[in-house]
Design a protein around this motif. Structure first.
Motif, PDB file in Angstrom:
ATOM      1  N   ASN A 199       0.837  -1.200   0.000  1.00 23.99           N
ATOM      2  CA  ASN A 199       0.000   0.000   0.000  1.00 23.99           C
ATOM      3  C   ASN A 199       0.871   1.249   0.000  1.00 23.99           C
ATOM      4  OD1 ASN A 199      -1.298   2.243   1.952  1.00 23.99           O
ATOM      5  ND2 ASN A 199      -2.952   1.239   0.804  1.00 23.99           N
ATOM      6  N   HIS A 200       1.901   1.260   0.847  1.00 23.92           N
ATOM      7  CA  HIS A 200       2.831   2.397   0.900  1.00 23.92           C
ATOM      8  C   HIS A 200       3.435   2.668  -0.464  1.00 23.92           C
ATOM      9  CE1 HIS A 200       6.798   4.269   1.373  1.00 23.92           C
ATOM     10  NE2 HIS A 200       6.364   4.802   2.503  1.00 23.92           N
ATOM     11  N   ASP A 201       3.923   1.625  -1.128  1.00 22.92           N
ATOM     12  CA  ASP A 201       4.611   1.839  -2.401  1.00 22.92           C
ATOM     13  C   ASP A 201       3.640   2.113  -3.547  1.00 22.92           C
ATOM     14  OD1 ASP A 201       7.029   1.637  -1.180  1.00 22.92           O
ATOM     15  OD2 ASP A 201       7.563  -0.332  -1.976  1.00 22.92           O
ATOM     16  N   GLU A 202       2.405   1.616  -3.466  1.00 24.71           N
ATOM     17  CA  GLU A 202       1.403   1.989  -4.467  1.00 24.71           C
ATOM     18  C   GLU A 202       1.055   3.473  -4.348  1.00 24.71           C
ATOM     19  OE1 GLU A 202      -1.749  -0.642  -5.959  1.00 24.71           O
ATOM     20  OE2 GLU A 202      -1.411  -1.822  -4.133  1.00 24.71           O
ATOM     21  N   LEU A 203       0.976   3.976  -3.118  1.00 22.01           N
ATOM     22  CA  LEU A 203       0.768   5.407  -2.918  1.00 22.01           C
ATOM     23  C   LEU A 203       1.973   6.201  -3.412  1.00 22.01           C
ATOM     24  CD1 LEU A 203      -0.818   5.364   0.647  1.00 22.01           C
ATOM     25  CD2 LEU A 203      -1.977   5.900  -1.496  1.00 22.01           C
ATOM     26  N   ARG A 204       3.150   5.685  -3.147  1.00 20.67           N
ATOM     27  CA  ARG A 204       4.357   6.365  -3.618  1.00 20.67           C
ATOM     28  C   ARG A 204       4.403   6.404  -5.141  1.00 20.67           C
ATOM     29  NH1 ARG A 204      10.459   4.194  -3.330  1.00 20.67           N
ATOM     30  NH2 ARG A 204      11.123   5.556  -5.011  1.00 20.67           N
ATOM     31  N   LEU A 205       3.898   5.349  -5.783  1.00 17.70           N
ATOM     32  CA  LEU A 205       3.860   5.350  -7.240  1.00 17.70           C
ATOM     33  C   LEU A 205       3.002   6.504  -7.755  1.00 17.70           C
ATOM     34  CD1 LEU A 205       4.569   4.070  -9.954  1.00 17.70           C
ATOM     35  CD2 LEU A 205       2.685   2.454  -9.619  1.00 17.70           C
ATOM     36  N   GLY A 236      -9.384   7.901  -6.166  1.00 12.78           N
ATOM     37  CA  GLY A 236      -9.178   6.533  -5.719  1.00 12.78           C
ATOM     38  C   GLY A 236      -9.577   6.267  -4.284  1.00 12.78           C
ATOM     39  N   ASP A 237      -9.930   5.020  -4.035  1.00 13.96           N
ATOM     40  CA  ASP A 237      -9.951   4.480  -2.684  1.00 13.96           C
ATOM     41  C   ASP A 237      -8.509   4.117  -2.383  1.00 13.96           C
ATOM     42  OD1 ASP A 237     -10.026   2.938  -0.411  1.00 13.96           O
ATOM     43  OD2 ASP A 237     -11.333   1.382  -1.232  1.00 13.96           O
ATOM     44  N   LEU A 238      -7.834   4.963  -1.629  1.00 16.59           N
ATOM     45  CA  LEU A 238      -6.402   4.785  -1.396  1.00 16.59           C
ATOM     46  C   LEU A 238      -6.108   3.887  -0.200  1.00 16.59           C
ATOM     47  CD1 LEU A 238      -5.054   8.386  -2.162  1.00 16.59           C
ATOM     48  CD2 LEU A 238      -5.524   6.471  -3.717  1.00 16.59           C
ATOM     49  N   ASN A 239      -7.153   3.471   0.516  1.00 15.78           N
ATOM     50  CA  ASN A 239      -6.972   2.560   1.650  1.00 15.78           C
ATOM     51  C   ASN A 239      -5.912   3.062   2.627  1.00 15.78           C
ATOM     52  OD1 ASN A 239      -8.798   0.291   1.615  1.00 15.78           O
ATOM     53  ND2 ASN A 239      -7.860  -0.310  -0.323  1.00 15.78           N
ATOM     54  N   ALA A 240      -5.928   4.366   2.867  1.00 19.50           N
ATOM     55  CA  ALA A 240      -4.955   4.962   3.781  1.00 19.50           C
ATOM     56  C   ALA A 240      -5.565   6.191   4.442  1.00 19.50           C
ATOM     57  CB  ALA A 240      -3.673   5.348   3.042  1.00 19.50           C
ATOM     58  N   ASP A 241      -5.292   6.348   5.717  1.00 22.35           N
ATOM     59  CA  ASP A 241      -5.779   7.460   6.533  1.00 22.35           C
ATOM     60  C   ASP A 241      -4.591   8.018   7.305  1.00 22.35           C
ATOM     61  OD1 ASP A 241      -6.757   8.671   9.133  1.00 22.35           O
ATOM     62  OD2 ASP A 241      -8.706   8.256   8.244  1.00 22.35           O
ATOM     63  N   LEU A 242      -4.490   9.331   7.362  1.00 23.17           N
ATOM     64  CA  LEU A 242      -3.348   9.951   8.033  1.00 23.17           C
ATOM     65  C   LEU A 242      -3.332   9.716   9.539  1.00 23.17           C
ATOM     66  CD1 LEU A 242      -2.781  13.496   6.444  1.00 23.17           C
ATOM     67  CD2 LEU A 242      -1.256  11.516   6.373  1.00 23.17           C
ATOM     68  N   HIS A 243      -4.506   9.486  10.130  1.00 27.12           N
ATOM     69  CA  HIS A 243      -4.585   9.482  11.590  1.00 27.12           C
ATOM     70  C   HIS A 243      -4.898   8.123  12.191  1.00 27.12           C
ATOM     71  CE1 HIS A 243      -4.542  13.846  11.242  1.00 27.12           C
ATOM     72  NE2 HIS A 243      -5.526  13.759  10.384  1.00 27.12           N
ATOM     73  N   ASP A 244      -5.518   7.235  11.434  1.00 20.97           N
ATOM     74  CA  ASP A 244      -5.970   5.973  11.988  1.00 20.97           C
ATOM     75  C   ASP A 244      -5.723   4.844  10.997  1.00 20.97           C
ATOM     76  OD1 ASP A 244      -7.402   6.808  14.578  1.00 20.97           O
ATOM     77  OD2 ASP A 244      -8.356   8.123  13.092  1.00 20.97           O
ATOM     78  N   GLY A 245      -6.032   3.634  11.412  1.00 21.36           N
ATOM     79  CA  GLY A 245      -5.865   2.480  10.546  1.00 21.36           C
ATOM     80  C   GLY A 245      -4.493   1.849  10.672  1.00 21.36           C
ATOM     81  N   GLU A 246      -4.222   0.879   9.803  1.00 20.50           N
ATOM     82  CA  GLU A 246      -3.018   0.068   9.904  1.00 20.50           C
ATOM     83  C   GLU A 246      -1.932   0.452   8.908  1.00 20.50           C
ATOM     84  OE1 GLU A 246      -2.963  -2.023  12.398  1.00 20.50           O
ATOM     85  OE2 GLU A 246      -5.042  -1.484  12.850  1.00 20.50           O
TER      86      GLU A 246
END
Length: 359
Positions: A199-205, A236-246
């Motif tokens: 997920n991190h690297d897909e966001l970085r892409l 997109g549904d980026l499946n990432a939140d700045l404050h919560d989640g995994e």
């Protein structure tokens, strides 16, 4: 609009009597977006429409749903997807090649959990760019877990769990780019955290495409990413939140704070908000602002991020509160919000004006 059994969503969309899909269509009709990204929409994994998207537009969007006004999308794009595409290397190390664990992207069949684009404006597929086949190990300083994948798996596993697509849109004499993606959720991991790292690297892409990084090689043979003067919108549904989640949030922070992203929309006074989210109480205590949530888990996962050269008039999240008559689109008769009513995600929208062309 996905199902583990191939063809089942095709059957469901072929008839205009599915209550859940009707509620989804009513949300779209209420917001009336000019351009729409739908995530988790099953279609053939190699791309194209098997009739599902056409039937959704015909039976649902083109007919009034729950008192809403129909909407027409003459331009549609169903990209190829890595979901359910069996990798030719054993990814989970069990000695067998099986779905979904050995898919290039998680899916029980090729095209499961894909995404589609709907538009009132022409989509210029002839000039499309994508990074579907870009290998994870090709990204410099990638976060692939050490000592988890075999050499064969590392040489075969793609970075994008679905696809990363750069799709031009023509509005009169002007053109801008849609940058669409749906990174894998950073959960269902072991101690190696392979999904969180991906997920991190897909966001970085996404960030590197915006930044026109020289290492990039797209599926069409082109190098680099966006040109410095090209207006764009990330969807997109980026499946990432700045404050919560995994998730590993640094990649999301770099994306939201990129100088080419409209900061007021990404983190400022124009972040999309809702009343329904503000008064929603998820099962787990969260730190983020509830008015910005887009998911029943109490998370901001879904994003519309225009480039900084757009003028932004307004934004929001379609999440009716308890006094809204459209509450029936997201909640059952008992008043509780559940994914099976319509979706566990909420529709995010941003009203923009195209950049003025100088000269």
């Amino acid at each position: 609009m996905s199902d583990p059994e191939p063809g089942r969503m095709r059957q469901a969309l072929a008839e205009p009597d599915n209550a859940r899909i009707s509620r989804l269509a009513a949300m779209i009709q209420r917001v009336q977006p000019d351009i729409l990204l739908l995530c988790e929409f099953d279609h053939p994994g190699e791309g194209g429409d098997d009739g599902s998207l056409a039937d959704f537009c015909r039976y649902y969007l083109a007919e009034p749903q729950h008192g809403q006004v129909p909407v027409d999308y003459p331009y549609r794009y169903c990209p190829p997807s890595n979901t359910g595409l069996l990798c030719q290397a054993d990814l989970d190390g069990d000695g067998e090649l099986t779905l979904p664990q050995d898919g290039q992207g998680f899916g029980f069949h090729h095209g499961h959990f894909s995404f589609v684009v709907l538009s009132r404006y022409p989509l210029i597929e002839a000039d499309l760019r994508s990074w579907q086949t870009f290998l994870w190990q090709q990204m410099p300083e990638n976060l692939m877990p050490e000592n988890y994948y075999s050499e064969a798996a590392m040489g075969a596993l793609r970075l994008s769990s679905k696809n990363h697509v750069l799709l031009p849109v023509q509005v009169g004499q002007r053109r801008f780019q849609l940058l669409c993606a749906h990174p894998t959720p950073p959960v269902f991991d072991g101690p190696e955290r392979r999904n969180a790292r991906r997920n991190h690297d897909e966001l970085r892409l996404l960030t590197d495409i915006i930044g026109n990084e020289s290492y990039l090689a797209d599926d069409q043979g082109g190098r680099g990413g966006l040109s410095a003067d090209a207006p764009f919108v990330v969807l997109g549904d980026l499946n990432a939140d700045l404050h919560d989640g995994e998730g590993m949030v640094m990649a999301l922070r770099h994306l939201l704070c990129h100088p080419r992203i409209h900061r007021a929309v990404s983190e400022g006074k124009l972040t999309p908000k809702s009343l329904g989210g503000r008064f929603f109480r998820p099962w787990k205590l969260r730190r983020g602002r509830s008015s910005e949530w887009t998911h029943l888990g109490g998370l901001r996962l879904d994003y519309v991020l225009p480039s900084a050269d757009f003028s932004v008039m307004n934004s929001g999240v379609f999440w009716p509160d308890k006094k809204d008559p459209l509450r029936k689109l997201v909640a059952g008769e008992d008043g509780r919000e559940r994914a099976e009513i319509s979706s566990d995600h909420r529709l995010v929208w941003v009203d923009v004006q195209l950049p003025v062309v100088s000269g």
